[in-house]
Design a protein around this motif. Structure first.
Motif, PDB file in Angstrom:
ATOM      1  N   TYR A   1       0.721   8.526   9.564  1.00 26.94           N
ATOM      2  CA  TYR A   1       1.569   7.544   8.806  1.00 26.94           C
ATOM      3  C   TYR A   1       2.448   8.574   7.904  1.00 26.94           C
ATOM      4  O   TYR A   1       1.862   9.286   7.064  1.00 26.94           O
ATOM      5  CB  TYR A   1       1.048   6.510   8.151  1.00 26.94           C
ATOM      6  CG  TYR A   1       1.711   5.642   7.555  1.00 26.94           C
ATOM      7  CD1 TYR A   1       2.839   4.911   8.221  1.00 26.94           C
ATOM      8  CD2 TYR A   1       1.527   5.159   6.135  1.00 26.94           C
ATOM      9  CE1 TYR A   1       3.604   4.012   7.699  1.00 26.94           C
ATOM     10  CE2 TYR A   1       2.593   4.150   5.561  1.00 26.94           C
ATOM     11  CZ  TYR A   1       3.516   3.749   6.319  1.00 26.94           C
ATOM     12  OH  TYR A   1       4.404   2.837   5.678  1.00 26.94           O
TER      13      TYR A   1
ATOM     14  N   ASP B   1      -7.039   4.825   4.102  1.00 26.73           N
ATOM     15  CA  ASP B   1      -6.203   3.661   4.380  1.00 26.73           C
ATOM     16  C   ASP B   1      -6.495   2.678   5.755  1.00 26.73           C
ATOM     17  O   ASP B   1      -6.581   2.961   6.738  1.00 26.73           O
ATOM     18  CB  ASP B   1      -4.950   4.436   5.039  1.00 26.73           C
ATOM     19  CG  ASP B   1      -3.459   3.453   5.050  1.00 26.73           C
ATOM     20  OD1 ASP B   1      -3.921   2.034   5.128  1.00 26.73           O
ATOM     21  OD2 ASP B   1      -2.485   3.843   5.245  1.00 26.73           O
TER      22      ASP B   1
ATOM     23  N   ASN C   1      -7.089   7.270   8.260  1.00 23.08           N
ATOM     24  CA  ASN C   1      -6.420   6.067   8.557  1.00 23.08           C
ATOM     25  C   ASN C   1      -7.045   5.505   9.939  1.00 23.08           C
ATOM     26  O   ASN C   1      -6.669   5.753  10.908  1.00 23.08           O
ATOM     27  CB  ASN C   1      -4.953   6.161   8.701  1.00 23.08           C
ATOM     28  CG  ASN C   1      -4.101   5.007   9.273  1.00 23.08           C
ATOM     29  OD1 ASN C   1      -3.009   5.069   9.887  1.00 23.08           O
ATOM     30  ND2 ASN C   1      -4.552   3.794   8.791  1.00 23.08           N
TER      31      ASN C   1
ATOM     32  N   SER D   1       0.649  -1.244   0.027  1.00 19.61           N
ATOM     33  CA  SER D   1      -0.021   0.134  -0.082  1.00 19.61           C
ATOM     34  C   SER D   1       0.730   1.102  -0.073  1.00 19.61           C
ATOM     35  O   SER D   1       0.418   2.369  -0.372  1.00 19.61           O
ATOM     36  CB  SER D   1      -0.812  -0.202   1.138  1.00 19.61           C
ATOM     37  OG  SER D   1      -0.516  -0.164   2.241  1.00 19.61           O
ATOM     38  N   GLN D   2       2.048   1.059   0.303  1.00 23.59           N
ATOM     39  CA  GLN D   2       2.997   2.237   0.353  1.00 23.59           C
ATOM     40  C   GLN D   2       3.159   2.841  -0.930  1.00 23.59           C
ATOM     41  O   GLN D   2       3.091   4.053  -1.124  1.00 23.59           O
ATOM     42  CB  GLN D   2       4.328   1.863   0.789  1.00 23.59           C
ATOM     43  CG  GLN D   2       5.439   2.879   1.036  1.00 23.59           C
ATOM     44  CD  GLN D   2       5.418   3.416   2.422  1.00 23.59           C
ATOM     45  OE1 GLN D   2       4.499   3.117   3.260  1.00 23.59           O
ATOM     46  NE2 GLN D   2       6.537   4.053   2.709  1.00 23.59           N
TER      47      GLN D   2
ATOM     48  N   ALA E   1      -5.190  -0.223   6.724  1.00 27.28           N
ATOM     49  CA  ALA E   1      -4.063  -1.137   6.592  1.00 27.28           C
ATOM     50  C   ALA E   1      -4.269  -2.056   8.049  1.00 27.28           C
ATOM     51  O   ALA E   1      -3.900  -3.263   7.803  1.00 27.28           O
ATOM     52  CB  ALA E   1      -2.633  -0.643   6.872  1.00 27.28           C
ATOM     53  N   TYR E   2      -4.954  -1.524   9.055  1.00 28.75           N
ATOM     54  CA  TYR E   2      -5.061  -2.367  10.263  1.00 28.75           C
ATOM     55  C   TYR E   2      -6.487  -2.999  10.382  1.00 28.75           C
ATOM     56  O   TYR E   2      -6.772  -3.119  11.443  1.00 28.75           O
ATOM     57  CB  TYR E   2      -4.424  -1.543  11.344  1.00 28.75           C
ATOM     58  CG  TYR E   2      -3.148  -1.126  11.123  1.00 28.75           C
ATOM     59  CD1 TYR E   2      -2.328  -2.428  11.460  1.00 28.75           C
ATOM     60  CD2 TYR E   2      -2.614  -0.181  10.676  1.00 28.75           C
ATOM     61  CE1 TYR E   2      -0.797  -1.772  11.486  1.00 28.75           C
ATOM     62  CE2 TYR E   2      -1.266   0.427  10.483  1.00 28.75           C
ATOM     63  CZ  TYR E   2      -0.532  -0.841  10.757  1.00 28.75           C
ATOM     64  OH  TYR E   2       0.915  -0.450  10.557  1.00 28.75           O
TER      65      TYR E   2
ATOM     66  N   SER F   1       0.006  -6.954   3.877  1.00 24.73           N
ATOM     67  CA  SER F   1       1.076  -6.927   4.762  1.00 24.73           C
ATOM     68  C   SER F   1       0.802  -7.140   6.280  1.00 24.73           C
ATOM     69  O   SER F   1       1.244  -7.837   7.042  1.00 24.73           O
ATOM     70  CB  SER F   1       1.656  -5.445   4.699  1.00 24.73           C
ATOM     71  OG  SER F   1       2.396  -5.368   3.430  1.00 24.73           O
ATOM     72  N   LYS F   2      -0.240  -6.697   6.807  1.00 26.22           N
ATOM     73  CA  LYS F   2      -0.531  -6.529   8.241  1.00 26.22           C
ATOM     74  C   LYS F   2      -1.542  -7.766   8.462  1.00 26.22           C
ATOM     75  O   LYS F   2      -1.104  -8.526   9.240  1.00 26.22           O
ATOM     76  CB  LYS F   2      -0.971  -5.215   8.969  1.00 26.22           C
ATOM     77  CG  LYS F   2      -0.373  -3.985   8.244  1.00 26.22           C
ATOM     78  CD  LYS F   2       0.951  -3.836   8.769  1.00 26.22           C
ATOM     79  CE  LYS F   2       1.794  -2.764   8.114  1.00 26.22           C
ATOM     80  NZ  LYS F   2       2.974  -2.430   8.745  1.00 26.22           N
TER      81      LYS F   2
ATOM     82  N   ASN G   1      -2.346   4.316  12.446  1.00 22.67           N
ATOM     83  CA  ASN G   1      -1.052   4.297  13.045  1.00 22.67           C
ATOM     84  C   ASN G   1      -0.569   5.934  12.830  1.00 22.67           C
ATOM     85  O   ASN G   1      -0.734   6.437  12.006  1.00 22.67           O
ATOM     86  CB  ASN G   1      -0.259   3.549  11.779  1.00 22.67           C
ATOM     87  CG  ASN G   1       1.457   3.484  12.057  1.00 22.67           C
ATOM     88  OD1 ASN G   1       1.544   3.766  13.253  1.00 22.67           O
ATOM     89  ND2 ASN G   1       1.957   3.071  11.186  1.00 22.67           N
TER      90      ASN G   1
ATOM     91  N   ARG H   1       4.747  -7.674  -0.516  1.00 20.63           N
ATOM     92  CA  ARG H   1       4.404  -6.445  -1.161  1.00 20.63           C
ATOM     93  C   ARG H   1       3.339  -6.846  -2.051  1.00 20.63           C
ATOM     94  O   ARG H   1       3.225  -6.760  -3.422  1.00 20.63           O
ATOM     95  CB  ARG H   1       5.681  -5.806  -2.011  1.00 20.63           C
ATOM     96  CG  ARG H   1       7.062  -5.866  -1.537  1.00 20.63           C
ATOM     97  CD  ARG H   1       6.993  -5.045  -0.321  1.00 20.63           C
ATOM     98  NE  ARG H   1       6.419  -3.759  -0.259  1.00 20.63           N
ATOM     99  CZ  ARG H   1       5.573  -3.174   0.786  1.00 20.63           C
ATOM    100  NH1 ARG H   1       5.220  -3.968   1.612  1.00 20.63           N
ATOM    101  NH2 ARG H   1       5.237  -1.875   0.592  1.00 20.63           N
TER     102      ARG H   1
ATOM    103  N   LEU I   1      -0.125   4.532  -1.786  1.00 20.30           N
ATOM    104  CA  LEU I   1      -0.462   5.709  -0.974  1.00 20.30           C
ATOM    105  C   LEU I   1       0.660   7.076  -1.393  1.00 20.30           C
ATOM    106  O   LEU I   1       0.109   8.241  -1.414  1.00 20.30           O
ATOM    107  CB  LEU I   1       0.249   5.544   0.334  1.00 20.30           C
ATOM    108  CG  LEU I   1      -0.827   4.730   1.370  1.00 20.30           C
ATOM    109  CD1 LEU I   1      -0.265   4.360   2.622  1.00 20.30           C
ATOM    110  CD2 LEU I   1      -2.169   5.568   1.490  1.00 20.30           C
TER     111      LEU I   1
ATOM    112  N   SER J   1      -3.956  -3.724   2.540  1.00 23.08           N
ATOM    113  CA  SER J   1      -2.842  -4.449   2.333  1.00 23.08           C
ATOM    114  C   SER J   1      -2.868  -5.833   2.938  1.00 23.08           C
ATOM    115  O   SER J   1      -3.543  -5.962   4.091  1.00 23.08           O
ATOM    116  CB  SER J   1      -1.624  -3.608   2.952  1.00 23.08           C
ATOM    117  OG  SER J   1      -0.363  -4.223   2.870  1.00 23.08           O
TER     118      SER J   1
HETATM  119  C1  LIG Z   1      -1.014   2.842   8.102  1.00 21.37           C
HETATM  120  C2  LIG Z   1      -0.145   2.211   7.261  1.00 21.37           C
HETATM  121  N1  LIG Z   1      -0.400   2.283   5.927  1.00 21.37           N
HETATM  122  C3  LIG Z   1       0.195   1.674   5.034  1.00 21.37           C
HETATM  123  C4  LIG Z   1       1.466   1.177   5.252  1.00 21.37           C
HETATM  124  C5  LIG Z   1       2.253   0.458   4.474  1.00 21.37           C
HETATM  125  O1  LIG Z   1       2.239  -1.006   4.304  1.00 21.37           O
HETATM  126  P1  LIG Z   1       2.657  -1.918   3.189  1.00 21.37           P
HETATM  127  O2  LIG Z   1       3.344  -0.936   2.043  1.00 21.37           O
HETATM  128  O3  LIG Z   1       3.415  -2.869   3.450  1.00 21.37           O
HETATM  129  O4  LIG Z   1       1.379  -2.257   2.523  1.00 21.37           O
HETATM  130  C6  LIG Z   1       1.874   1.035   6.783  1.00 21.37           C
HETATM  131  C7  LIG Z   1       3.214   0.289   7.069  1.00 21.37           C
HETATM  132  O5  LIG Z   1       3.543   0.423   8.209  1.00 21.37           O
HETATM  133  C8  LIG Z   1       1.193   1.761   7.575  1.00 21.37           C
HETATM  134  O6  LIG Z   1       1.369   1.598   9.092  1.00 21.37           O
END
Ligand SMILES: Cc1ncc(COP(=O)(O)O)c(C=O)c1O
Length: 387
Positions: free
Chosen positions: A127, A205, A173, A102-103, A207-208, A238-239, A177, A247, A106, A236
């Motif tokens: 973030y 976002d 978000n 997601s980075q 992500a969590y 990722s989490k 975070n 990725r 974003l 994402s």
């Molecule tokens: C709020 C938030 N968004 C996005 C990301 C990016 O995660 P990724 O690029 O691994 O999907 C993070 C990573 O710490 C995050 O904390």
């Protein structure tokens, strides 16, 4: 030959994580135990079915080509997941777009929608990638403070009218975070009304989204009436599925925005390794079972740290979700000096709050990414800290 960075490079601030790691290594080299609660990288392994899929597919000779915008089955898995989880209908072909984490999404989203001088509404703390994307696009961030008295939600009514007029995008978000605030239906409804009234695109976002402790799932922004008219959700694997190194992520929602992002991305990359996409499909299709374990583990960890914070005499608002505890320490020292002092004295690694924005001064972010025993050990160590 002297090589100089471009002027644009000045928008990137050096990441503090390298310095934290170096300080932690020095402490370790002295023979001390280090309790690393800094990076938000999940410590739990991906589910075995996800790893098996990745291993099997990697053996197939036909898996190594460019995948461009990704395989259609991935978009279908995202769409099914949204339907099951949040009762949101998404057209897999036109309302879902895969990203390489997601980075990546974003940082590129503001570039696709903002012109020089446009304002992007974001939060303080936030973030850090949001600001990078905003500045790369030549846009200007306007930071809305997140404070305990407002349940750490931004106060849209407090934004000055001249800023609202120039605003092109709003980035949110939740669960957040570094501040683990939770979304509410009332807040998201207000966001949609605000965005429609002022012609502002919304980027949520999420992500969590699978990190919640009480049984109440954090709402998807797209489940709010009218959300798809004004914006997107980015999420994402990722989490939620411990695939941070693999990725893979996605953007879902407004069809026109997805089309424009797709066009931008077709100029930037050629897609994610297909076995990763196939593993991600398995993860999404088994999301309920996989993430259930995650919630149990993180609820317990959250409890341990919150109890420890109380014993230490620090302040932190208990959260209903997220991966972090956002804590205010009681010492007369700035947060950057404090975290390095804490590493030197007691081997506990935390992230200084001010790297997420000025509202973070005097706070630290504690990531719940270690097992219970280590978290308890970190609290015991912090009891020995003195200034
Ligand atoms: C709020 C938030 N968004 C996005 C990301 C990016 O995660 P990724 O690029 O691994 O999907 C993070 C990573 O710490 C995050 O904390």
């Amino acid at each position: 030959m002297e090589i100089k960075p471009s002027t644009k490079m000045s928008i990137f601030s050096p990441a503090i994580f390298g310095d934290l790691k170096a300080a932690a290594e020095r402490k370790k080299a002295s023979g001390a135990q280090v309790y690393d609660l800094s990076l938000g990288s999940p410590d739990l392994p991906p589910d075995v079915i996800v790893r098996e899929t990745l291993a099997e597919r990697s053996q197939q000779a036909n898996m190594y080509g460019y995948t461009l915008g990704g395989i259609p089955a991935f978009n279908k898995a995202v769409s099914d997941y949204y339907k099951r989880r949040s009762n949101v209908d998404l057209n897999p072909e036109t309302e879902v777009l895969q990203t390489m984490g997601s980075q990546e999404g974003l940082v590129h989203l503001p570039l696709a929608f903002c012109n020089e001088g446009d304002v992007v509404l974001t939060t303080n703390p936030a973030y850090v990638a949001y600001e990078t994307g905003i500045k790369l696009a030549g846009a200007e961030p306007y930071e809305m403070p997140l404070r305990a008295e407002n349940a750490f939600l931004p106060a849209l009514d407090d934004i000055p009218q001249d800023i609202v007029k120039r605003a092109k995008m709003l980035i949110l978000n939740l669960p957040g975070n570094p501040v683990p605030a939770m979304p509410t239906e009332q807040f998201f409804t207000k966001v949609v009304q605000f965005a429609k009234k002022h012609n502002i695109l919304v980027l949520h976002d999420a992500a969590y989204s699978e990190y919640y402790f009480t049984g109440d799932r954090p709402l998807s922004f797209l489940a709010t009436d009218g959300a798809k008219d004004v914006g997107l959700e980015i999420n994402s694997l990722s989490k939620s599925f411990s695939l941070a190194g693999a990725r893979i992520a996605y953007i879902a929602g407004n069809e026109q925005m997805i089309r424009i992002m797709k066009e931008l991305k077709s100029n930037l990359d050629y897609g994610t390794f297909q076995p990763i996409q196939e593993a991600a499909i398995v993860a999404l299709n088994h999301a309920e079972e996989i993430t259930d374990c995650l919630r149990k583990v993180f609820s317990k960890r959250h409890e341990i740290i919150m109890a420890g914070i109380k014993e230490l005499g620090w302040e932190a608002t208990p959260s209903k979700g997220g991966m972090f505890v956002w804590a205010k320490y009681p010492y007369e020292i700035d947060d950057k000096s404090f975290v390095f002092e804490a590493i030197d004295q007691v081997g506990v690694v935390m992230v200084p709050g001010s790297i997420f924005g000025s509202e973070g001064s005097g706070f630290v972010r504690i990531a719940l990414v270690q097992d219970e025993h280590i978290l308890q050990g970190a609290i015991e160590q912090l009891k020995k800290f003195n200034l």
